[in-house]
Design a protein around this motif. Structure first.
Motif, PDB file in Angstrom:
ATOM      1  N   LYS A  90      40.712  35.883  43.821  1.00 61.15           N
ATOM      2  CA  LYS A  90      39.414  35.996  43.172  1.00 61.15           C
ATOM      3  C   LYS A  90      38.265  35.618  44.118  1.00 61.15           C
ATOM      4  CE  LYS A  90      37.492  34.881  38.610  1.00 61.15           C
ATOM      5  NZ  LYS A  90      37.374  36.260  38.152  1.00 61.15           N
ATOM      6  N   LYS A  91      37.800  34.381  44.049  1.00 66.94           N
ATOM      7  CA  LYS A  91      36.626  34.014  44.849  1.00 66.94           C
ATOM      8  C   LYS A  91      36.972  33.954  46.333  1.00 66.94           C
ATOM      9  CE  LYS A  91      34.480  33.274  40.944  1.00 66.94           C
ATOM     10  NZ  LYS A  91      33.530  34.221  40.380  1.00 66.94           N
ATOM     11  N   CYS A  92      38.176  33.446  46.657  1.00 69.69           N
ATOM     12  CA  CYS A  92      38.516  33.248  48.074  1.00 69.69           C
ATOM     13  C   CYS A  92      38.649  34.586  48.789  1.00 69.69           C
ATOM     14  CB  CYS A  92      39.808  32.437  48.199  1.00 69.69           C
ATOM     15  SG  CYS A  92      39.673  30.771  47.518  1.00 69.69           S
ATOM     16  N   LEU A  93      39.509  35.469  48.243  1.00 68.53           N
ATOM     17  CA  LEU A  93      39.702  36.747  48.927  1.00 68.53           C
ATOM     18  C   LEU A  93      38.593  37.735  48.584  1.00 68.53           C
ATOM     19  CD1 LEU A  93      43.032  38.729  49.405  1.00 68.53           C
ATOM     20  CD2 LEU A  93      40.839  39.847  49.127  1.00 68.53           C
ATOM     21  N   ALA A  94      38.434  38.008  47.275  1.00 67.97           N
ATOM     22  CA  ALA A  94      37.568  39.134  46.873  1.00 67.97           C
ATOM     23  C   ALA A  94      36.090  38.858  47.126  1.00 67.97           C
ATOM     24  CB  ALA A  94      37.807  39.483  45.414  1.00 67.97           C
ATOM     25  N   LEU A  95      35.711  37.594  47.333  1.00 66.31           N
ATOM     26  CA  LEU A  95      34.310  37.326  47.674  1.00 66.31           C
ATOM     27  C   LEU A  95      34.159  36.730  49.073  1.00 66.31           C
ATOM     28  CD1 LEU A  95      32.816  36.238  44.234  1.00 66.31           C
ATOM     29  CD2 LEU A  95      32.415  38.355  45.496  1.00 66.31           C
ATOM     30  N   ARG A  96      34.743  35.553  49.328  1.00 70.81           N
ATOM     31  CA  ARG A  96      34.406  34.895  50.608  1.00 70.81           C
ATOM     32  C   ARG A  96      34.954  35.680  51.798  1.00 70.81           C
ATOM     33  NH1 ARG A  96      36.077  30.203  47.560  1.00 70.81           N
ATOM     34  NH2 ARG A  96      34.275  29.465  46.383  1.00 70.81           N
ATOM     35  N   ILE A  97      36.255  35.970  51.783  1.00 68.60           N
ATOM     36  CA  ILE A  97      36.815  36.725  52.908  1.00 68.60           C
ATOM     37  C   ILE A  97      36.291  38.170  52.885  1.00 68.60           C
ATOM     38  CG2 ILE A  97      38.960  37.675  53.874  1.00 68.60           C
ATOM     39  CD1 ILE A  97      38.529  34.692  54.553  1.00 68.60           C
TER      40      ILE A  97
END
Ligand code: SAT
Ligand code: MN
Length: 592
Positions: free
Chosen positions: A217-224
């Protein structure tokens, strides 16, 4: 499942060598797998099956592990400036050394699950594959719902396909014979949610909750993904995606960015109060946007479930969400009623007795709420009664409108429209909101949350503004129109001025008509705004004075706002694009 992927096999082996799990399980994403894990969690008392909702379960977290933790979230780049002033930073070697010592033996007594998952429909050209290694069966079940897990992903990965490695541990080994906690996790000062965007790598330790642990969610789909998107010329945004159809059958697609717990899920599932209008949900949290062959921006929702805020959700505020969570749902930190259902504040009449999110007896006169303010439901998107038939279309849907917003009880009017793309980017860059319970920290403080990406931008935020400007240049005449909304303005006496929810269609209708050139607007110092009669208020009893207040621009308050924006921009120094600074100068001039 047998695997021929040397790099993946090698990585799993390396992690197992470090974390020392008792066993390794490769997830196939099947219903049997989900049921087996759930059954085990029910037997050990960690999950409570709900009599009133088929195939649904309640979990209670550790009271210190109830939300994302921005203070423990890191963007670790070789160069500190590349993470920028809005991110926590530690040098990669140092952070990895610290975390490796935490990871050493951290999965003893547990199973290491290997979760191959796709963000986006497996056949979408916009999709990306990740593999999460975790020691939490709760995370596996949530990932089953939130992402596409299993065999089809492994097939696509083949022998040498690219994947984003996502390592997660709750950070709580169990010794032989030791009774496991019902929500094992590590203490706050040992929690780390770390990102290494230069090598597309995620390491998370110590938390089992939401965005800290469901790494797609936030780690892959947004930050990375935001860092990848900058390098590759696309966009990864904290945006819901909505299809609007007007009474004549014309479709519009809107992508809207609001901070966590500011009503994205409600807007994404809006039930319009204006006859003849239809809204269909494509996504409620994240949009990945690429330029299509015709030059227009196309968006996909990379997720396939909703991880929505439960409190406040009701048949009045969001009937579609209520119908979505009737079955096959994981509830976390909600209250349990005596007849085997869940309850939360704002759902409807309180039960006479319940078990609160901490597992204690609760009655309506209790001092504390029955559900945690960041209690969540995890549910498959396909169960949503207003899911858009094209929500999994591999090429996505064409975006006509971008919307920014936040929670502001004053200053920000109900809606205003940008004069130009650059002005719209300025609106995004200066977006602000009162903080919510979605992050561990003080609630209700005003903060700048540019593009609702403050906690989610995987690189220097000033460069991200520059990326938005560059994308606008590439969109050219296909650039979506940009609007800013605030559903949360209050009167000086503290009364909500706008009914919100289904009535927000009135504001969206104005946007669609602006695009078609069929409705007017008045030029104000801050942007274009509806003039009297432009908003369709048919059937809505809103006092004239309230409407005036909703659209009022208080010049003094805006001057104070400018000082705050100066301070906000100041942190970026020379890295702030000149085109953004120019927008601030223009605004100052227009305010006089
Ligand atoms: O816990 S999450 O980060 O997934 C939820 C949110 O903050 O939007
Ligand atoms: Mn979110």
């Amino acid at each position: 499942m047998t695997l021929q992927h040397a790099k993946l096999n090698g990585w799993v082996k390396e992690v197992a060598g470090l974390c020392r799990p008792d066993s390794i399980h490769w997830c196939d994403g099947s219903r049997e797998e989900y049921d087996r894990l759930m059954k085990r969690m029910v037997e050990s008392g960690v999950a409570t099956p709900l009599q009133k909702r088929p195939h649904s379960f309640l979990f209670r977290s550790e009271p210190g592990d109830v939300a994302r933790i921005e203070s423990r979230t890191y963007i670790s780049t070789a160069n500190r400036d590349d993470a920028g002033p809005t991110n926590n930073w530690v040098a990669p070697e140092e952070l990895k050394a610290t975390m490796k010592s935490l990871y050493a033996g951290c999965m003893k007594g547990r199973t290491l699950f290997v979760i191959p998952f796709s963000m986006g429909a497996v056949d979408s050209p916009i999709a990306k594959i990740g593999v999460e290694l975790t020691d939490s069966p709760y995370v596996v079940c949530n990932m089953h719902i939130m992402t596409r897990v299993g065999t089809t992903v492994m097939e696509k990965l083949g022998a040498d396909g690219e994947f984003i490695p996502c390592l997660h541990s709750i950070g709580a080994p169990v010794a032989p014979g030791q009774k496991d906690a019902s929500w094992p996790c590590a203490p706050l000062d040992q929690k780390y949610i770390s990102h290494f965007p230069e090598e597309n790598l995620i390491w998370s330790y110590g938390s089992g909750y939401g965005g800290n642990a469901l790494l797609g969610k936030k780690c892959l789909a947004l930050r990375i993904a935001s860092a990848m998107a900058k390098r590759e010329g696309w966009m990864a945004e904290h945006m819901l995606i909505l299809r609007l159809t007007n009474p004549a059958g014309k479709q519009y697609h809107l992508a809207a960015a609001f901070p966590s717990a500011c009503g994205k899920t409600n807007l994404a599932m809006l039930t319009p109060t204006l006859p003849g209008w239809k809204c269909e949900c494509v996504g409620d949290d994240i949009a990945w946007i690429k330029i299509g062959p015709d030059g227009r921006p196309y968006a996909i929702n990379p997720e396939c479930g909703f991880f929505g805020v439960a409190p406040g959700t009701s048949y009045d505020s969001n009937p579609a969400a209520m119908d979505t969570v009737k079955e096959n749902t994981i509830f976390t930190n909600c209250a349990l009623t005596d007849d085997g259902d869940i309850w939360w504040e704002g759902m409807g009449p309180a039960p006479n007795h319940a078990i609160d999110w901490k597992g204690r007896d609760w009655t309506p006169d209790a001092k504390e709420p029955a559900a945690h303010a960041n209690a969540r439901f995890t549910v498959p998107a396909r169960q949503c009664p207003v899911i858009c038939p094209d929500w999994e279309k591999p090429q996505g849907v064409p975006i006509d409108i971008f919307v920014f917003g936040g929670r502001r009880t004053s200053v920000m009017p109900l809606v205003h429209e940008a004069y130009s793309w650059d002005h719209g980017v300025f609106m995004g860059a200066t977006a602000s909101s009162e903080t919510t319970a979605a992050n561990i920290g003080a609630v209700g403080n005003l903060r700048r949350d540019p593009f609702a990406m403050q906690p989610f931008c995987g690189y220097n935020m000033a460069d991200y503004f520059g990326h938005w400007l560059a994308m606008g240049d590439r969109f050219g005449k296909h650039a979506p129109r940009i609007f800013y909304v605030n559903w949360f303005r209050k009167s000086p006496e503290g009364k909500w001025l706008w009914p919100g929810f289904g009535d927000n269609i009135r504001v969206l209708k104005w946007m669609c008509e602006r695009i078609d050139g069929t409705v007017g607007a008045v030029e104000t110092p801050i942007g274009l705004m509806p003039k009297e009669g432009d908003l369709d208020l048919t059937g809505l009893a809103i006092p004239d004075a309230d409407l005036k207040e909703l659209l009022r621009i208080d010049a003094d308050a805006w001057k104070a706002e400018i000082s705050d924006i100066e301070r906000h921009f100041g942190q970026f120094g020379d890295r702030l694009p000149a085109r953004i600074r120019r927008q601030l100068d223009d605004l100052r001039k227009r305010l006089g």
